[in-house]
Design a protein around this motif. Structure first.
Motif, PDB file in Angstrom:
ATOM      1  N   ILE A  19      -6.624   4.320   2.683  1.00  0.00           N
ATOM      2  CA  ILE A  19      -5.973   5.204   1.703  1.00  0.00           C
ATOM      3  C   ILE A  19      -6.954   5.749   0.669  1.00  0.00           C
ATOM      4  O   ILE A  19      -6.551   6.375  -0.309  1.00  0.00           O
ATOM      5  CB  ILE A  19      -4.805   4.507   0.989  1.00  0.00           C
ATOM      6  CG1 ILE A  19      -5.274   3.311   0.151  1.00  0.00           C
ATOM      7  CG2 ILE A  19      -3.737   4.090   1.984  1.00  0.00           C
ATOM      8  CD1 ILE A  19      -4.209   2.796  -0.817  1.00  0.00           C
ATOM      9  N   GLN A  48      -4.899   5.235  -5.584  1.00  0.00           N
ATOM     10  CA  GLN A  48      -5.664   5.291  -4.342  1.00  0.00           C
ATOM     11  C   GLN A  48      -7.166   5.438  -4.564  1.00  0.00           C
ATOM     12  O   GLN A  48      -7.952   5.099  -3.695  1.00  0.00           O
ATOM     13  CB  GLN A  48      -5.169   6.457  -3.471  1.00  0.00           C
ATOM     14  CG  GLN A  48      -3.753   6.291  -2.973  1.00  0.00           C
ATOM     15  CD  GLN A  48      -3.261   7.505  -2.202  1.00  0.00           C
ATOM     16  OE1 GLN A  48      -2.361   8.208  -2.629  1.00  0.00           O
ATOM     17  NE2 GLN A  48      -3.865   7.753  -1.048  1.00  0.00           N
ATOM     18  N   LYS A 105       0.496   4.276  -2.769  1.00  0.00           N
ATOM     19  CA  LYS A 105       0.409   5.706  -2.466  1.00  0.00           C
ATOM     20  C   LYS A 105       1.432   6.501  -3.267  1.00  0.00           C
ATOM     21  O   LYS A 105       1.137   7.567  -3.794  1.00  0.00           O
ATOM     22  CB  LYS A 105       0.588   5.930  -0.965  1.00  0.00           C
ATOM     23  CG  LYS A 105      -0.604   5.466  -0.136  1.00  0.00           C
ATOM     24  CD  LYS A 105      -0.261   5.265   1.323  1.00  0.00           C
ATOM     25  CE  LYS A 105       0.112   6.517   2.033  1.00  0.00           C
ATOM     26  NZ  LYS A 105       0.375   6.268   3.481  1.00  0.00           N
ATOM     27  N   ILE A 112       0.823  -1.210   0.000  1.00  0.00           N
ATOM     28  CA  ILE A 112       0.000   0.000   0.000  1.00  0.00           C
ATOM     29  C   ILE A 112       0.859   1.262   0.000  1.00  0.00           C
ATOM     30  O   ILE A 112       0.497   2.273  -0.619  1.00  0.00           O
ATOM     31  CB  ILE A 112      -0.986  -0.043   1.185  1.00  0.00           C
ATOM     32  CG1 ILE A 112      -2.104  -1.052   0.857  1.00  0.00           C
ATOM     33  CG2 ILE A 112      -1.569   1.331   1.491  1.00  0.00           C
ATOM     34  CD1 ILE A 112      -3.034  -1.368   1.975  1.00  0.00           C
ATOM     35  N   LYS A 137       0.263   6.876  -6.645  1.00  0.00           N
ATOM     36  CA  LYS A 137      -1.042   7.547  -6.678  1.00  0.00           C
ATOM     37  C   LYS A 137      -2.159   6.625  -7.192  1.00  0.00           C
ATOM     38  O   LYS A 137      -3.055   7.047  -7.928  1.00  0.00           O
ATOM     39  CB  LYS A 137      -0.969   8.830  -7.513  1.00  0.00           C
ATOM     40  CG  LYS A 137       0.064   9.829  -6.991  1.00  0.00           C
ATOM     41  CD  LYS A 137      -0.033  11.158  -7.687  1.00  0.00           C
ATOM     42  CE  LYS A 137       1.079  12.105  -7.225  1.00  0.00           C
ATOM     43  NZ  LYS A 137       1.147  12.273  -5.752  1.00  0.00           N
TER      44      LYS A 137
END
Length: 396
Positions: free
Chosen positions: A352, A166, A161, A157, A164
């Motif tokens: 997220i 998410q 992030k 994860i 990008k």
């Protein structure tokens, strides 16, 4: 060619893939790279791109693979997520746990239900996705060590992030009999270590018994368990409605007549809300540092109490308007929402910004048990679900 015939052919391929996956011994904590390489090579041949993330020893691996959309028009991507590890096996299996065995419309093998069955389904359907002009990206997320406090998913994860990735819909394929699960408690696991001073049992005042202080620590945890019951939210959707706590084991000492200089406790809590986890940790840390440790150090200044976080898996919160739940409902025709007591990686993806749902083939009743199995009809149900997802993900 009819959809039904396609599903039957996909089913045969799925059984073959599941047989292969069960053959990989991917018990939590062990090297899972062979299974991950199998999945990656399979998806690469179909045109998927991918990346891997690793544990510090580079032996346990997460895989994230993608079929890119031709044109998205703002339609959110789908993540099909499953963990590759299994719990250990005992010697009391009636079949070889690492060899798929079909009997009475059930497929037996460690991980058949939890959750290689789902991974096999999405891999079996991958050739279809690869040939479709997609209106959204389709991602495959396969992680390590979910069974031991979700150690692999946080590493993956963090990479999502950075890239990008998410804003999407995540389907966690844990065994739910294809029912929608939209909430579960968190799961925090700890080991607390006690280091005292060994000595002869006839002179207890000259030693510091790690076992005795560990026992007092365990009793304090049991007291705090009662406080957690009092903190239960009035509108709790869980059974039991409060955060739970249990001591899994106390390990220490070498003989009847030796003051134990080392001992450790394994314990866990399943908080309904994050604040309960904060409360519990603050209270037990205060007790250890302000009450127990000073007493230990009066006799032996080098005494220690060390709490190690094994994993703090965030809970999965119910969302009033969930895109993920609505999508799954529209494909299964089932509008019900349920909660479960077991933990998953769902809360980590939700945290997220992913709209997340837990829904997959098989029953949790068969998970972690001797002679674990998945009903063959559950595999067919999952494949039909993935066929519906394809129709929602194809350009008109």
């Amino acid at each position: 060619m009819s959809t039904e015939i396609n599903i039957e052919k996909l089913y045969e391929n799925c059984i073959k893939i599941l047989t292969d996956l069960i053959g990989f011994k991917t018990i939590s904590g062990d090297d899972n790279s062979n299974l991950i390489n199998y999945c990656e090579e399979y998806l690469h041949k179909l045109g998927a791109t991918s990346f891997k993330t690793f544990d510090q020893e580079k032996k346990r691996v997460n895989l994230f693979a993608t079929f890119k959309a031709k044109k998205t028009n703002g339609i959110k991507p789908i993540i099909l997520s499953g963990h590759t590890d299994t719990v250990p096996v005992s010697k009391s299996w009636s079949t070889d746990p690492f060899k798929a065995t079909i009997k009475d419309d059930k497929l037996y093998g460690r991980g058949a239900c939890d959750m290689k069955g789902f991974i096999a389904c999405v891999l079996a359907y991958a050739p279809i996705y690869s040939k479709v002009e997609l209106n959204r990206d389709i991602h495959f997320s396969f992680t390590f060590d979910e069974e031991t406090a979700c150690l692999g998913a946080p590493i993956l994860i963090e990479e999502l992030k950075k890239r990008k990735i998410q804003d999407g819909i995540c389907i966690i394929g844990e065994p739910t009999k294809m029912k929608i699960i939209d909430a579960h408690k968190g799961c925090y696991e700890y080991t607390t270590y006690f280091e005292g001073l060994a000595g002869h049992s006839s002179m207890p005042h000259k030693g510091v018994s790690a076992v005795e202080f560990a026992s007092r620590y365990a009793n304090k945890l049991i007291e705090l368990r009662q406080d957690l019951k009092k903190r239960a939210p009035k509108d709790s959707i869980f059974d039991p409605p409060f955060s739970t706590l249990q001591v899994g084991g106390i390990f220490g000492g070498i003989a009847h007549n030796v003051i134990a200089d080392k001992c450790y406790i394994e314990w866990e809590t399943r908080p309904v809300v994050r604040e309960d986890g904060v409360f519990l940790n603050q209270e037990i840390d205060k007790y250890a540092n302000e009450i127990l440790l000073p007493e230990m150090r009066k006799v032996f200044p080098n005494s220690k109490i060390t709490k190690k976080i094994i994993g703090e898996v965030t809970g999965f919160d119910r969302v009033k308007n969930s895109e993920a739940c609505e999508l799954v409902s529209s494909l299964t025709g089932d509008n019900s929402r349920e909660v479960v007591s077991f933990g998953t990686e769902a809360g980590l993806f939700q945290e997220i910004g992913m709209s997340t749902v837990v829904c997959g083939p098989g029953s949790i009743e068969q998970a972690h048990k001797v002679d674990e199995y998945i009903e063959l009809n559950e595999i067919k149900k999952c494949l039909k679900f993935l066929d519906g997802l394809k129709k929602r993900s194809a350009l008109n």
